[in-house]
Design an enzyme around this catalytic site. Sequence first.
Site, PDB file in Angstrom:
ATOM      1  N   HIS A 167      -2.411  31.677 -15.004  1.00 33.63           N
ATOM      2  CA  HIS A 167      -3.672  31.114 -14.898  1.00 33.63           C
ATOM      3  C   HIS A 167      -3.614  29.655 -15.773  1.00 33.63           C
ATOM      4  CE1 HIS A 167      -5.720  33.405 -11.612  1.00 33.63           C
ATOM      5  NE2 HIS A 167      -5.467  34.801 -12.335  1.00 33.63           N
ATOM      6  N   CYS A 210      -3.366  26.306 -12.616  1.00 34.66           N
ATOM      7  CA  CYS A 210      -4.562  25.271 -12.480  1.00 34.66           C
ATOM      8  C   CYS A 210      -4.793  24.628 -14.001  1.00 34.66           C
ATOM      9  CB  CYS A 210      -5.873  26.139 -12.322  1.00 34.66           C
ATOM     10  SG  CYS A 210      -5.872  26.512 -10.638  1.00 34.66           S
TER      11      CYS A 210
END
Length: 324
Positions: A167, A210
């Site tokens: 992430h 991301c």
Amino acid sequence: MGKGEDTCKKFLDLLLTDKDVEETYPDLKDILLKNTSRSPETAQACPPGNNESKRPKKEEKYQLKSQPLGLCVIINNENFMDYTKRRGTDKDAQRLAEVFSWLGFKVLMCKDQTRDKMDQALNYFASLNENSQLQEFSVKEWFGTEFIDSQQVPKHGDAFICCILSHGEEGVVCGIDWKPLSIKRITRTFKATEESALRGKPKVFLIQACQGGKVQRGVPDDLEADASPSSSSPEYADVLVAIATVEEHKAFRDPVDGSWFIQSLCQQLEERCKSHEDIETILRHVKYEVSQKEGSSESGAVKQMAEVRNNTLLKTLVLSAHLP
């Protein structure tokens, strides 16, 4: 200097348009007046050894001759401490291992690392000085068709690949404790030093994470987002950083098939390395292919744009030069 007689003469002419320069270096005028054609005086204006034949070739390539070619290190964060699970990331890790082992790299994986462990592992792989740390990071090695416990101490070759699957938020990737590690810190861990085994060698960072919460024009139920709650060389030369998405935006990952970026990257490497295309050309095709994907039945509703954010490669990098 070193750009030919005509260019050298034009430069001297330009210098003489400045009165202070003319007064300080009166010999410049004498050099020009004596002979405008090739002469010992004109030759002296351009120091010996700076001629065209000794300039670097435009198509100079990194020499990848070691066996293995180098290390490919994968940091694969799947199981986060809040029980969040990045489904599909093992698919990405497997594809990366298949492709880079085929290209001749020794592929190692560190699974589920906290921020501090990620930082320590990267420092270890940058130096490879403290052999006792190998087991501390639960390093697995790709062997044939699977990852197994790594027993052999790794060594650097002629190139280094670092793949981070996690992430992230803008400018950072997250450990499984959700603490951020900046991408800038990651690359600077591998900066050139006199002692570095990677000085002057290409270092490629491939990051699936991301970089914010924006969606590039709805995420369907079957997609998840990687977002959170010379004699000398410049220190930061020979680095290429490719990231799954642009700043402030999400990067998408299929829970079964893996992420758009990594799967496209591996496919393009397999197809284009056979014809010995360089990494920058291959990444351009990856960016285009990712940009054509749709994350929704509504055309244009969910898009992604991969990005090469940092490129200080000084030569052309062809990962498959050793292949027939």
